[in-house]
Design a protein around this motif. Structure first.
Motif, PDB file in Angstrom:
ATOM      1  N   UNK A   2       0.854  -1.182   0.000  1.00  0.00           N
ATOM      2  CA  UNK A   2       0.000   0.000   0.000  1.00  0.00           C
ATOM      3  C   UNK A   2       0.893   1.237   0.000  1.00  0.00           C
ATOM      4  N   UNK A   3       0.705   2.093  -1.009  1.00  0.00           N
ATOM      5  CA  UNK A   3       1.479   3.328  -1.121  1.00  0.00           C
ATOM      6  C   UNK A   3       0.790   4.415  -0.310  1.00  0.00           C
ATOM      7  N   UNK A   4       1.589   5.143   0.469  1.00  0.00           N
ATOM      8  CA  UNK A   4       1.098   6.246   1.297  1.00  0.00           C
ATOM      9  C   UNK A   4       1.830   7.513   0.844  1.00  0.00           C
ATOM     10  N   UNK A   5       1.206   8.274  -0.051  1.00  0.00           N
ATOM     11  CA  UNK A   5       1.836   9.464  -0.627  1.00  0.00           C
ATOM     12  C   UNK A   5       1.870  10.609   0.385  1.00  0.00           C
ATOM     13  N   UNK A   6       2.976  11.332   0.372  1.00  0.00           N
ATOM     14  CA  UNK A   6       3.155  12.466   1.282  1.00  0.00           C
ATOM     15  C   UNK A   6       1.986  13.441   1.192  1.00  0.00           C
ATOM     16  N   UNK A 139       5.566  -3.773   8.176  1.00  0.00           N
ATOM     17  CA  UNK A 139       6.824  -3.190   7.725  1.00  0.00           C
ATOM     18  C   UNK A 139       6.493  -2.005   6.836  1.00  0.00           C
ATOM     19  N   UNK A 140       6.949  -0.810   7.252  1.00  0.00           N
ATOM     20  CA  UNK A 140       6.733   0.393   6.465  1.00  0.00           C
ATOM     21  C   UNK A 140       8.072   0.980   6.059  1.00  0.00           C
ATOM     22  N   UNK A 141       8.155   1.437   4.821  1.00  0.00           N
ATOM     23  CA  UNK A 141       9.338   2.098   4.299  1.00  0.00           C
ATOM     24  C   UNK A 141       8.983   3.559   4.039  1.00  0.00           C
ATOM     25  N   UNK A 142       9.806   4.482   4.552  1.00  0.00           N
ATOM     26  CA  UNK A 142       9.655   5.914   4.280  1.00  0.00           C
ATOM     27  C   UNK A 142      10.871   6.351   3.483  1.00  0.00           C
ATOM     28  N   UNK A 143      10.640   6.969   2.333  1.00  0.00           N
ATOM     29  CA  UNK A 143      11.732   7.376   1.448  1.00  0.00           C
ATOM     30  C   UNK A 143      12.077   8.848   1.628  1.00  0.00           C
ATOM     31  N   UNK A 154       8.549   5.894  -5.655  1.00  0.00           N
ATOM     32  CA  UNK A 154       8.244   6.715  -4.486  1.00  0.00           C
ATOM     33  C   UNK A 154       9.098   7.972  -4.534  1.00  0.00           C
ATOM     34  N   UNK A 155       8.513   9.094  -4.116  1.00  0.00           N
ATOM     35  CA  UNK A 155       9.223  10.355  -4.012  1.00  0.00           C
ATOM     36  C   UNK A 155       9.549  10.661  -2.563  1.00  0.00           C
ATOM     37  N   UNK A 156      10.121  11.819  -2.349  1.00  0.00           N
ATOM     38  CA  UNK A 156      10.511  12.256  -1.007  1.00  0.00           C
ATOM     39  C   UNK A 156       9.304  12.272  -0.068  1.00  0.00           C
ATOM     40  N   UNK A 159       5.643   6.923   1.516  1.00  0.00           N
ATOM     41  CA  UNK A 159       5.858   5.707   2.301  1.00  0.00           C
ATOM     42  C   UNK A 159       5.135   4.552   1.634  1.00  0.00           C
ATOM     43  N   UNK A 160       5.479   3.342   2.067  1.00  0.00           N
ATOM     44  CA  UNK A 160       4.826   2.151   1.549  1.00  0.00           C
ATOM     45  C   UNK A 160       4.759   1.113   2.657  1.00  0.00           C
TER      46      UNK A 160
END
Length: 187
Positions: A2-6, A139-143, A154-156, A159-160
């Motif tokens: 699941x993409x979590x856009x800023x 597990x979440x990744x923040x770029x 993913x941009x600045x 998160x995903x």
């Protein structure tokens, strides 16, 4: 995944009213600041002052932008936290005051309800292709820059939430934060 856009993160006032927090993810999804099991958020800190107290909660703080801050956490020696430092874990119910080093900062704040959930936060530099292993739980990744997770860009500050092992790739070195959350029994 699941993409979590800023641009879609939920913005709300701090619990103590001293600023604004940007909620990336919370569990359960409709939880308030008093009822969450876990919460991942970012905050802009522009002035010195006390942290909000969250009774029965563990917290890990990371600096995303800015020159850093000095944290005075009850029962500990003061610590300076900067962008280059490893994430700092401490109880969210310990009295904590922050003094900015040189201007405003943005931080990443991960909190879990003690006894119900546990968490870890890892800062990693992605340079080329890197495997990220999912070991259960959330597990979440923040770029912090432009990356690719599988076929998703993913941009600045995007998160995903990851659901399995993935390959993360970047054309140039980019910092990412990996947040692992599991039940207390899983830790």
């Amino acid at each position: 995944m699941k993409v979590l856009r800023n641009r879609d993160h939920r913005r709300m006032p701090w619990k103590n009213g001293g600023g604004e927090t940007v909620e990336i993810a919370v569990f359960p999804p409709s939880a308030s600041l008093e009822t969450f099991g876990w919460r991942i958020s970012m905050a802009s800190v522009a002035t010195d002052g006390p942290f909000s107290i969250f009774s029965g909660v563990d917290r890990t703080l990371s600096i995303l932008d800015g020159r850093g801050m000095v944290l005075e956490i009850a029962g500990r020696e003061p610590v300076t936290l900067t962008v280059q430092d490893a994430p700092l874990a401490f109880p969210a119910d310990a009295a904590t005051d922050a003094t900015l080093v040189d201007g405003a900062i943005t931080d990443l704040n991960v909190m879990t309800r003690r006894g119900a959930f546990g968490h870890t936060v890892e800062r990693r530099i992605i340079d080329g292709a890197t495997a990220v292993t999912h070991r259960g739980g959330t597990l979440m990744l923040l770029s912090m820059g432009e990356i690719r997770v599988g076929s998703v860009r993913l941009g600045r500050l995007d998160a995903m939430l990851l659901e399995g092992d993935v390959t993360v790739a970047a054309a140039e070195p980019v910092a990412v934060f990996l947040v692992r959350i599991d039940t207390a029994e899983g830790f």
